[in-house]
Design a protein around this motif. Structure first.
Motif, short mmCIF file in Angstrom:
data_model
loop_
_atom_site.label_atom_id
_atom_site.label_comp_id
_atom_site.label_asym_id
_atom_site.label_seq_id
_atom_site.Cartn_x
_atom_site.Cartn_y
_atom_site.Cartn_z
N GLN A 142 39.90 43.76 38.17
CA GLN A 142 40.10 45.16 38.47
C GLN A 142 39.04 45.64 39.43
O GLN A 142 37.89 45.18 39.41
CB GLN A 142 40.05 46.01 37.20
CG GLN A 142 41.25 45.82 36.31
CD GLN A 142 41.24 46.80 35.16
OE1 GLN A 142 40.34 46.76 34.33
NE2 GLN A 142 42.24 47.68 35.12
N ASP A 143 39.43 46.59 40.28
CA ASP A 143 38.51 47.20 41.23
C ASP A 143 37.83 48.38 40.55
O ASP A 143 38.21 49.52 40.73
CB ASP A 143 39.29 47.65 42.47
CG ASP A 143 38.40 48.26 43.53
OD1 ASP A 143 37.24 47.85 43.63
OD2 ASP A 143 38.87 49.17 44.24
N CYS A 144 36.84 48.05 39.69
CA CYS A 144 36.12 49.11 39.00
C CYS A 144 34.64 48.76 38.96
O CYS A 144 34.26 47.58 39.00
CB CYS A 144 36.68 49.35 37.61
SG CYS A 144 36.69 47.96 36.50
N PRO A 145 33.79 49.78 38.91
CA PRO A 145 32.34 49.56 38.94
C PRO A 145 31.88 48.65 37.80
O PRO A 145 32.32 48.78 36.67
CB PRO A 145 31.75 50.96 38.76
CG PRO A 145 32.86 51.90 39.11
CD PRO A 145 34.14 51.19 38.80
N GLY A 146 31.03 47.71 38.15
CA GLY A 146 30.42 46.84 37.15
C GLY A 146 31.22 45.62 36.76
O GLY A 146 30.70 44.75 36.08
N GLU A 147 32.48 45.55 37.17
CA GLU A 147 33.27 44.37 36.79
C GLU A 147 33.01 43.26 37.79
O GLU A 147 33.18 43.44 38.99
CB GLU A 147 34.77 44.66 36.74
CG GLU A 147 35.54 43.41 36.35
CD GLU A 147 36.99 43.66 36.00
OE1 GLU A 147 37.83 42.87 36.46
OE2 GLU A 147 37.28 44.61 35.27
N GLU A 148 32.60 42.12 37.26
CA GLU A 148 32.39 40.96 38.12
C GLU A 148 33.69 40.22 38.29
O GLU A 148 34.41 39.98 37.32
CB GLU A 148 31.33 40.04 37.51
CG GLU A 148 29.95 40.64 37.54
CD GLU A 148 28.88 39.65 37.12
OE1 GLU A 148 29.05 38.43 37.37
OE2 GLU A 148 27.90 40.10 36.53
N ARG A 149 33.99 39.85 39.52
CA ARG A 149 35.22 39.10 39.80
C ARG A 149 34.90 37.61 39.78
O ARG A 149 33.85 37.18 40.23
CB ARG A 149 35.78 39.49 41.16
CG ARG A 149 36.24 40.93 41.19
CD ARG A 149 36.90 41.24 42.48
NE ARG A 149 37.31 42.64 42.49
CZ ARG A 149 38.11 43.16 43.38
NH1 ARG A 149 38.58 42.42 44.35
NH2 ARG A 149 38.44 44.42 43.32
#
Length: 170
Positions: A142-149
């Motif tokens: 997901q394109d959300c703050p703090g989520e590492e891809r």
């Protein structure tokens, strides 16, 4: 904060849509059967195996349109509502992009990046959710703050979004 039940229902809905989209796309490819393994390509044909295929399914929030991008082993792609503007388009990756995509899809680390391996759970509401459907399995971010891809999947996502009308972020 989202209610846990609502998050599970949303995640399950997206997963069902992904499976339905993938099965529909597979059934539309002439000469392919679901579950069939492609024969090795003759050298110089530019075609690869079924493991070199990838689909990207994206959805912005719970009410956004479902965007799909299917990329064949030879680099031909079809994008349905890729930019969320209702426009469908087709094209072809250049030979260097096709080789890079094949290398990334063959990377053994990709198996460790699947939703199942990571026990992935969607954590943001109204974010752009991107799911790659690969031979290794489903890989969601997901394109959300703090989520590492996941690193390999993120490289695939960047390659696909730079070479097609698909969007990397909301």
């Amino acid at each position: 904060m989202a209610h846990p039940f609502r998050s599970r229902v949303l995640l399950l809905s997206v997963a069902v849509l992904l499976v339905a989209t993938t099965l529909t796309a597979c059934s539309l490819v002439p000469g392919r059967r679901i579950g069939a393994v492609a024969a090795p390509a003759a050298s110089g044909t530019g075609e690869g195996s079924a493991t070199d295929r990838v689909s990207l399914v994206q959805k912005l929030g719970s009410d956004g349109p479902l965007r799909t991008l299917d990329v064949a082993a030879d680099g031909r792609w079809e994008c349905v509502d890729c930019a969320g503007d209702g426009v469908s388009s087709t094209g072809t990756l250049d030979p260097e992009q096709v080789q890079r995509l094949h290398r990334l899809l063959a990377d053994p680390r990709l198996a460790g990046e699947t939703d199942q391996a990571r026990q992935y759970r969607a954590s943001c509401i109204d974010a752009l959710t991107s799911s790659l459907v690969t031979a290794a399995g489903l890989i969601t971010s997901q394109d959300c703050p703090g989520e590492e891809r996941p690193p390999v999947a993120n490289e695939i996502l960047l390659l696909l979004t730079q070479a097609t009308p698909a969007e990397p972020t909301a």
